[in-house]
Design an enzyme around this catalytic site. Structure first.
Site, PDB file in Angstrom:
ATOM      1  N   GLY A  12     114.308  85.963  52.570  1.00 32.83           N
ATOM      2  CA  GLY A  12     113.275  86.015  51.679  1.00 32.83           C
ATOM      3  C   GLY A  12     111.577  86.548  52.402  1.00 32.83           C
ATOM      4  O   GLY A  12     111.709  86.888  53.969  1.00 32.83           O
ATOM      5  N   GLN A  13     110.990  85.785  51.780  1.00 27.57           N
ATOM      6  CA  GLN A  13     108.884  86.306  52.385  1.00 27.57           C
ATOM      7  C   GLN A  13     109.513  85.093  53.681  1.00 27.57           C
ATOM      8  O   GLN A  13     109.000  85.088  54.127  1.00 27.57           O
ATOM      9  CB  GLN A  13     108.547  86.071  51.305  1.00 27.57           C
ATOM     10  N   ILE A  14     109.422  83.745  53.050  1.00 28.63           N
ATOM     11  CA  ILE A  14     109.407  82.952  53.808  1.00 28.63           C
ATOM     12  C   ILE A  14     110.138  82.963  55.611  1.00 28.63           C
ATOM     13  O   ILE A  14     110.164  83.002  56.493  1.00 28.63           O
ATOM     14  CB  ILE A  14     109.762  81.813  53.734  1.00 28.63           C
ATOM     15  N   GLY A  15     112.263  83.415  54.706  1.00 29.93           N
ATOM     16  CA  GLY A  15     112.465  83.332  55.693  1.00 29.93           C
ATOM     17  C   GLY A  15     112.071  84.930  57.211  1.00 29.93           C
ATOM     18  O   GLY A  15     112.800  84.490  58.447  1.00 29.93           O
ATOM     19  N   ARG A  89     108.703  72.790  40.131  1.00 31.59           N
ATOM     20  CA  ARG A  89     109.112  72.580  41.052  1.00 31.59           C
ATOM     21  C   ARG A  89     110.676  72.161  40.123  1.00 31.59           C
ATOM     22  O   ARG A  89     111.629  72.458  41.248  1.00 31.59           O
ATOM     23  CB  ARG A  89     108.746  71.824  42.135  1.00 31.59           C
ATOM     24  N   ASN A 121     112.572  74.280  47.398  1.00 30.77           N
ATOM     25  CA  ASN A 121     111.970  73.573  46.437  1.00 30.77           C
ATOM     26  C   ASN A 121     113.060  73.394  45.061  1.00 30.77           C
ATOM     27  O   ASN A 121     113.536  74.578  45.347  1.00 30.77           O
ATOM     28  CB  ASN A 121     110.551  74.800  46.295  1.00 30.77           C
ATOM     29  N   HIS A 176     106.103  65.872  48.078  1.00 30.76           N
ATOM     30  CA  HIS A 176     105.822  67.303  47.809  1.00 30.76           C
ATOM     31  C   HIS A 176     105.636  68.120  45.991  1.00 30.76           C
ATOM     32  O   HIS A 176     106.391  69.125  45.484  1.00 30.76           O
ATOM     33  CB  HIS A 176     106.844  68.816  48.793  1.00 30.76           C
TER      34      HIS A 176
END
Length: 322
Positions: A12-15, A89, A121, A176
């Site tokens: 996705g976006q982070i990947g 979360r 998360n 977190h």
């Protein structure tokens, strides 16, 4: 010398951001994995085609099978449902727990010697579940949380004092989430602790308290602004700092969700604490002294994480036998 293989589980976006940063820093070759057909292949090809412009050499590939993780030196896990507006979360727990079980099984079979960084998360519970599902040594499985939370704290402080972020250090411990513990006495500007800066008249305690509160809600602030997802640039950069310290044996002291087995009075839980990351994984847990309100806040944060872990145990009791 052959380049290291880095597997990104979740495209996705982070990947995608992770994949590009790995190339820019020339950390190794990249395999992007996702259950969505075409997505990891397309992103891998797109990023690979940026390499002539950016000036880096790396091999990129995309896959929908865990076999692609074979012999990866580092696995960074972002797979799962992202946090959306109005969603805590904790709401993500049952959905992403199942994902961690599947991912853990894939890593166990194809990349049992990898250093694993979890970003999914609710982080502290998911990294606990991932370690149980994969069966990897606890020192080789960590969660990305404290680096990001500390980076947010550092940015807000640098903005407040109108100084370079490079001269600001910050410590954020605990889970977190909303109960994280930004430690002002261990946070400095050019080595000067925040309490001293308050005494020097640079700012007020009330203003520091506001910044601490904004740090605690840093993720939610971005979720509410984006409306369609959660942060990805800063989380990706934070995970890369951890991966680089491992791959290059830099032995950086970074706050991460690490497995505690007696340290800080916590047993068999992943909680954000400062650790040394080197070629062996988590090589040392830095057990700083906590007292008074800081200790109370840390214990409260640990209790919140314990609640999530207990929920995981109820949903997937078989994890405990692994």
């Amino acid at each position: 010398m052959a380049r290291d293989k880095i597997a990104l589980i979740g495209s996705g976006q982070i990947g995608g951001t992770l994949a590009h940063l790995i190339g820019l820093k020339e950390l190794g070759d990249v395999v992007m994995f996702d259950i969505a057909e075409g997505v990891p292949q397309g992103k891998a090809l797109d990023i690979a085609q940026s390499s002539p412009v950016d000036g880096f050499d790396a091999h990129y590939s995309g896959a929908n099978s865990y076999e692609a993780l074979d012999n990866a030196k580092v696995c960074i896990v972002t797979a799962g449902v992202p946090r959306k507006p109005g969603m805590s979360r904790d709401d993500l727990l049952s959905i992403n727990l199942k994902v961690m079980e599947q991912v853990g099984a894939g890593i166990k079979k194809y990349a049992p010697d990898a250093f694993v960084i979890c970003i999914t998360n609710p982080l502290d519970a998911m990294v606990w579940a991932l370690q149980k599902a994969s069966g990897l040594p606890a020192k080789k499985v960590v969660g990305m949380a404290g680096v990001l939370d500390s980076a947010r704290f550092r940015y807000f402080l640098a903005d407040e004092f109108n100084v370079s972020v490079e001269d600001v250090t910050a410590f954020v411990l605990g889970g977190h989430g909303d109960t994280m513990v930004p430690l002002t006495k261990y946070s400095t500007v050019a080595g000067i602790p925040l309490p001293d800066l308050v005494k020097m008249g640079w700012t007020s305690q009330a203003r520091i308290d506001e910044i601490v509160d904004r740090t605690r809600n840093g993720g939610a602030e971005i979720v509410n602004l984006l409306k369609t997802g959660s942060a990805y640039y800063a989380p990706a950069a934070s995970a890369i700092a951890m991966a680089e310290s491992y791959l290059r044996d830099k032995k950086r002291v970074l706050p991460c969700a690490a497995h505690l087995n007696g340290e800080f009075g916590v047993k068999d839980m992943y909680v954000g604490v400062p650790v040394v990351i080197g070629s062996k994984g988590v090589e040392r847990i830095v057990e700083i002294e906590l007292a008074g309100k800081d200790r109370e806040a840390f214990d409260k944060s640990v209790a919140a994480v314990q609640g999530l872990v207990d929920a995981c145990k109820k949903i997937a009791p078989d994890l405990l036998g692994r």
